[in-house]
Motif scaffolding. Structure first.
Motif, PDB file in Angstrom:
ATOM      1  N   PRO A 188       8.966  29.462  26.358  1.00 19.16           N
ATOM      2  CA  PRO A 188      10.347  29.968  26.562  1.00 19.16           C
ATOM      3  C   PRO A 188      11.239  29.773  25.625  1.00 19.16           C
ATOM      4  CG  PRO A 188       9.816  28.348  28.241  1.00 19.16           C
ATOM      5  CD  PRO A 188       8.392  28.535  27.647  1.00 19.16           C
ATOM      6  N   GLN A 189      11.146  28.591  25.108  1.00 16.47           N
ATOM      7  CA  GLN A 189      12.246  27.981  24.157  1.00 16.47           C
ATOM      8  C   GLN A 189      11.923  28.748  22.707  1.00 16.47           C
ATOM      9  OE1 GLN A 189      10.890  23.703  24.409  1.00 16.47           O
ATOM     10  NE2 GLN A 189      13.198  23.221  24.685  1.00 16.47           N
ATOM     11  N   MET A 190      10.976  29.604  22.724  1.00 20.58           N
ATOM     12  CA  MET A 190      11.135  30.521  21.445  1.00 20.58           C
ATOM     13  C   MET A 190      12.305  31.605  21.539  1.00 20.58           C
ATOM     14  SD  MET A 190       7.126  31.312  20.584  1.00 20.58           S
ATOM     15  CE  MET A 190       6.741  32.028  22.066  1.00 20.58           C
ATOM     16  N   THR A 191      12.509  31.758  22.843  1.00 22.01           N
ATOM     17  CA  THR A 191      13.337  32.882  22.880  1.00 22.01           C
ATOM     18  C   THR A 191      14.729  32.853  22.508  1.00 22.01           C
ATOM     19  OG1 THR A 191      12.441  33.510  25.154  1.00 22.01           O
ATOM     20  CG2 THR A 191      14.402  34.330  24.858  1.00 22.01           C
ATOM     21  N   TYR A 192      15.513  31.682  22.458  1.00 17.43           N
ATOM     22  CA  TYR A 192      16.803  31.612  21.818  1.00 17.43           C
ATOM     23  C   TYR A 192      16.678  31.692  20.361  1.00 17.43           C
ATOM     24  CZ  TYR A 192      15.907  26.731  22.873  1.00 17.43           C
ATOM     25  OH  TYR A 192      15.311  25.594  22.824  1.00 17.43           O
ATOM     26  N   TRP A 193      15.812  31.105  19.861  1.00 16.76           N
ATOM     27  CA  TRP A 193      15.351  30.978  18.398  1.00 16.76           C
ATOM     28  C   TRP A 193      15.327  32.518  17.935  1.00 16.76           C
ATOM     29  CZ3 TRP A 193      17.749  27.132  16.711  1.00 16.76           C
ATOM     30  CH2 TRP A 193      17.407  25.630  17.307  1.00 16.76           C
ATOM     31  N   ALA A 194      14.411  33.377  18.605  1.00 17.32           N
ATOM     32  CA  ALA A 194      14.276  34.601  18.203  1.00 17.32           C
ATOM     33  C   ALA A 194      15.428  35.408  18.255  1.00 17.32           C
ATOM     34  CB  ALA A 194      13.299  35.299  19.156  1.00 17.32           C
ATOM     35  N   ASN A 248      10.898  14.873  20.049  1.00 19.97           N
ATOM     36  CA  ASN A 248       9.379  14.996  20.662  1.00 19.97           C
ATOM     37  C   ASN A 248       8.828  16.351  19.972  1.00 19.97           C
ATOM     38  OD1 ASN A 248       7.280  13.533  22.007  1.00 19.97           O
ATOM     39  ND2 ASN A 248       7.573  14.738  23.719  1.00 19.97           N
ATOM     40  N   LEU A 249       9.589  17.003  19.132  1.00 17.18           N
ATOM     41  CA  LEU A 249       9.244  18.334  18.291  1.00 17.18           C
ATOM     42  C   LEU A 249       8.977  19.451  19.143  1.00 17.18           C
ATOM     43  CD1 LEU A 249       6.493  17.076  15.576  1.00 17.18           C
ATOM     44  CD2 LEU A 249       8.692  18.283  15.396  1.00 17.18           C
ATOM     45  N   GLY A 250       9.260  19.313  20.519  1.00 18.91           N
ATOM     46  CA  GLY A 250       9.020  20.842  21.365  1.00 18.91           C
ATOM     47  C   GLY A 250       9.978  22.091  20.788  1.00 18.91           C
ATOM     48  N   ASN A 251      11.155  21.577  20.778  1.00 14.06           N
ATOM     49  CA  ASN A 251      12.136  22.534  20.394  1.00 14.06           C
ATOM     50  C   ASN A 251      11.659  23.102  19.099  1.00 14.06           C
ATOM     51  OD1 ASN A 251      14.366  24.150  20.961  1.00 14.06           O
ATOM     52  ND2 ASN A 251      15.823  22.642  20.402  1.00 14.06           N
ATOM     53  N   ALA A 252      11.484  22.257  17.957  1.00 18.63           N
ATOM     54  CA  ALA A 252      11.291  22.663  16.692  1.00 18.63           C
ATOM     55  C   ALA A 252       9.814  23.255  16.713  1.00 18.63           C
ATOM     56  CB  ALA A 252      10.895  21.314  15.718  1.00 18.63           C
ATOM     57  N   PHE A 253       8.863  23.026  17.521  1.00 20.37           N
ATOM     58  CA  PHE A 253       7.668  23.624  17.394  1.00 20.37           C
ATOM     59  C   PHE A 253       7.704  25.177  18.252  1.00 20.37           C
ATOM     60  CE2 PHE A 253       3.681  25.131  19.004  1.00 20.37           C
ATOM     61  CZ  PHE A 253       2.732  24.968  17.894  1.00 20.37           C
ATOM     62  N   ALA A 280      10.367  26.957  17.628  1.00 19.12           N
ATOM     63  CA  ALA A 280      10.828  27.702  16.422  1.00 19.12           C
ATOM     64  C   ALA A 280       9.789  28.193  15.257  1.00 19.12           C
ATOM     65  CB  ALA A 280      11.975  27.093  15.541  1.00 19.12           C
ATOM     66  N   VAL A 281       9.022  27.280  15.165  1.00 22.15           N
ATOM     67  CA  VAL A 281       7.671  27.428  14.077  1.00 22.15           C
ATOM     68  C   VAL A 281       6.851  28.592  14.650  1.00 22.15           C
ATOM     69  CG1 VAL A 281       5.551  26.166  13.423  1.00 22.15           C
ATOM     70  CG2 VAL A 281       7.818  25.274  13.133  1.00 22.15           C
ATOM     71  N   LEU A 282       6.657  28.452  16.031  1.00 19.56           N
ATOM     72  CA  LEU A 282       5.645  29.405  16.418  1.00 19.56           C
ATOM     73  C   LEU A 282       6.177  30.815  16.653  1.00 19.56           C
ATOM     74  CD1 LEU A 282       2.819  30.003  17.682  1.00 19.56           C
ATOM     75  CD2 LEU A 282       3.864  29.402  20.152  1.00 19.56           C
ATOM     76  N   ALA A 283       7.532  31.043  16.919  1.00 18.46           N
ATOM     77  CA  ALA A 283       8.129  32.143  16.834  1.00 18.46           C
ATOM     78  C   ALA A 283       7.993  32.688  15.413  1.00 18.46           C
ATOM     79  CB  ALA A 283       9.663  32.127  17.122  1.00 18.46           C
ATOM     80  N   ARG A 284       8.387  32.126  14.309  1.00 15.86           N
ATOM     81  CA  ARG A 284       8.096  32.562  13.151  1.00 15.86           C
ATOM     82  C   ARG A 284       6.757  33.062  12.722  1.00 15.86           C
ATOM     83  NH1 ARG A 284       9.852  28.592   8.264  1.00 15.86           N
ATOM     84  NH2 ARG A 284       7.915  27.570   9.065  1.00 15.86           N
ATOM     85  N   ALA A 285       5.758  32.082  13.298  1.00 16.91           N
ATOM     86  CA  ALA A 285       4.378  32.396  12.902  1.00 16.91           C
ATOM     87  C   ALA A 285       3.844  33.654  13.557  1.00 16.91           C
ATOM     88  CB  ALA A 285       3.495  31.341  13.389  1.00 16.91           C
ATOM     89  N   CYS A 286       4.765  34.150  14.680  1.00 17.87           N
ATOM     90  CA  CYS A 286       4.435  35.466  15.527  1.00 17.87           C
ATOM     91  C   CYS A 286       5.240  36.530  14.808  1.00 17.87           C
ATOM     92  CB  CYS A 286       4.805  35.213  17.019  1.00 17.87           C
ATOM     93  SG  CYS A 286       3.736  33.990  17.780  1.00 17.87           S
ATOM     94  N   GLY A 345      13.668  25.977  29.392  1.00 15.30           N
ATOM     95  CA  GLY A 345      12.441  25.759  29.661  1.00 15.30           C
ATOM     96  C   GLY A 345      11.997  25.032  30.983  1.00 15.30           C
ATOM     97  N   ALA A 346      12.999  24.335  31.360  1.00 13.71           N
ATOM     98  CA  ALA A 346      12.461  23.610  32.927  1.00 13.71           C
ATOM     99  C   ALA A 346      12.734  24.610  33.971  1.00 13.71           C
ATOM    100  CB  ALA A 346      13.624  22.535  33.389  1.00 13.71           C
ATOM    101  N   ARG A 347      13.638  25.481  33.801  1.00 15.24           N
ATOM    102  CA  ARG A 347      13.974  26.640  34.830  1.00 15.24           C
ATOM    103  C   ARG A 347      12.692  27.514  34.725  1.00 15.24           C
ATOM    104  NH1 ARG A 347      19.137  27.530  37.023  1.00 15.24           N
ATOM    105  NH2 ARG A 347      18.932  29.622  36.841  1.00 15.24           N
ATOM    106  N   PHE A 348      12.238  28.117  33.651  1.00 17.77           N
ATOM    107  CA  PHE A 348      10.935  28.661  33.504  1.00 17.77           C
ATOM    108  C   PHE A 348       9.666  28.257  33.844  1.00 17.77           C
ATOM    109  CE2 PHE A 348       7.469  30.524  31.581  1.00 17.77           C
ATOM    110  CZ  PHE A 348       7.557  31.759  31.270  1.00 17.77           C
TER     111      PHE A 348
END
Length: 428
Positions: free
Chosen positions: A224-230, A252-257, A259-265, A111-114
């Motif tokens: 961008p963190q959605m990518t590796y979960w996907a 802080n729930l960013g990594n978990a969120f 994944a949640v958003l990737a699933r919602a999509c 995420g930081a590099r992105f």
């Protein structure tokens, strides 16, 4: 794609404006106005991470200044491996998704590099650089410092809690060249996070220094963190015919969120389980339905020492039932799981990954057997050698990227946890 505030009292903005602002003017967090929908077949021709990232993120950056550069941003941000390692301790042991093969040994590198490459695409002026301010409980700051080094038109200010992170983490936060500045705060992570929010809430300070955020409150971090979960979920679903479950260590729930958003999509992800440490905010919320932030507690899994997770506001913005379970793991159990995992498989985990491994073993046996489970391994264990080595009884080798960090000179400033003090540091 336009973005709205979770609090509903701010104008809609495009992705570039949401990225620059960090936080919405009403204090809320930006959310995409609508969720794109994908099927697994949409990614059949994107076997590599950069290609998948560009396809997955395209709708989120449509019609923004970032859109033309998205493919090159993804190629640069996702240019290191993200292996899925089977943990063969049982017939149906979990896969460990190693997210720590970037330059600072933590999942935050993606995420930081992105984020910083997206800022470069927005064409920030070197005369009035954007000041990217971040509060860190461990790994975020190192990733931000590394990603910011040498990026024109940006300045990174990293706030971290004194005495609350490992010696290696502190060195890694403080070893980057200008325009990166590390600030050691007398207080815990929540005090650092409160300072960042207070600075954003001060219109004059925010305008004078062109402030924005690199915490996971920024859309440039969690999207961008959605990518590796996907990638992992698509691969496991193709192998087994069943969407995998995810077990994600979180603070802080960013990594978990993500994944949640990737699933919602539409990404084929099964149940999502959160692993936390002795900080009880999320486990109490899941058990009672009532959310109450509180002071953070210092633990061995220090990057998860968060008492008031910022991204809960995003999670609450979605429909209920996104999280199957929140499993809390104390320090003694973290040590026991580190040792048991090493004894049974030879695998060396960091304390954060150990919380997720313990959560996996806490699940009902039939539930574990019903699908493949993926453990998020968020940091390299060498970053926590002081904790890990006494438990497993042997040294943990530093990978070359982290070895190089130790050769750098560390420098930082100290401050009390107050907005006037922070304003003085920002003024230079």
């Amino acid at each position: 794609m336009m973005y709205r505030s979770t609090r509903g009292q701010a104008p809609l903005v495009d992705a570039g404006a949401a990225l620059r602002a960090g936080v919405a003017p009403d204090g809320g967090l930006y959310m995409p106005q609508e969720q794109p929908h994908f099927t697994a077949g949409d990614f059949n021709d994107t076997p590599d991470m950069p290609g998948l990232a560009a396809r997955l993120l395209a709708p989120f950056f449509a019609d923004s200044a970032i859109e033309p550069a998205l493919s090159s941003i993804c190629a640069d941000a996702f240019d290191f491996p993200c292996p899925r390692v089977p943990l063969a301790t049982t017939d149906n042991g979990p896969d460990i998704l190693e997210l720590f093969h970037g330059p600072t040994g933590a999942f935050k590198d993606f995420g930081a590099r992105f984020l910083f490459r997206a800022f470069a695409a927005l064409g920030q002026s070197t005369d009035r650089p954007v000041t990217v301010m971040v509060a860190t409980s461990g790994d975020t700051g190192g990733a931000v410092g590394c990603a910011a080094e040498g990026v024109a038109g940006t300045r990174a200010v990293i706030l971290f809690p004194a005495g609350r992170i490992s010696p290696f983490q502190e060195h890694q936060l403080c070893c980057w060249e200008p325009p990166v500045e590390a600030v050691r705060v007398s207080g815990d992570f929540d005090a650092c996070q409160a300072l960042v929010k207070a600075a954003f809430a001060d219109p004059d300070l925010a305008r004078r220094h062109n402030l924005t955020s690199a915490n996971s409150i920024s859309i440039g971090r969690f999207l961008p963190q959605m990518t590796y979960w996907a990638r992992a979920a698509l691969d496991v679903t193709a192998e087994t015919g069943t969407p995998p479950g995810l077990i994600i260590p979180t603070g802080n729930l960013g990594n978990a969120f993500a994944a949640v958003l990737a699933r919602a999509c539409g990404v084929p992800i099964g149940p999502i389980v959160l692993a936390t440490n002795a900080n009880v905010t999320l486990s109490d919320w899941h058990a009672s339905g009532q959310y109450e932030g509180r002071p953070s507690i210092a633990t061995l899994a220090n990057a998860m020492d968060v008492g008031t997770p910022s991204n809960f506001e995003r999670l609450a913005d979605l429909s209920p039932g996104q999280i199957e379970a929140v499993i809390r793991v104390n320090d003694d159990t973290i040590k026991a799981r580190l040792r048991a995992t090493f004894d049974q498989s030879g695998y060396i985990a960091c304390p954060h990954t150990a919380t997720a491994l313990e959560a996996f073993h806490t699940l009902d046996a039939d539930h574990r057997q019903a699908r493949r489970w993926i453990i998020g391994a968020t940091a390299h264990p060498a970053k926590f050698a002081d904790t890990v080595e006494p438990v497993i009884g042997q040294p943990v080798a530093l990978p070359p990227a982290l070895e190089a960090v130790l050769g750098r000179e560390a420098r930082c400033q100290d401050m009390d946890a107050g907005l006037p003090e922070l304003a003085g540091i920002l003024a230079g």
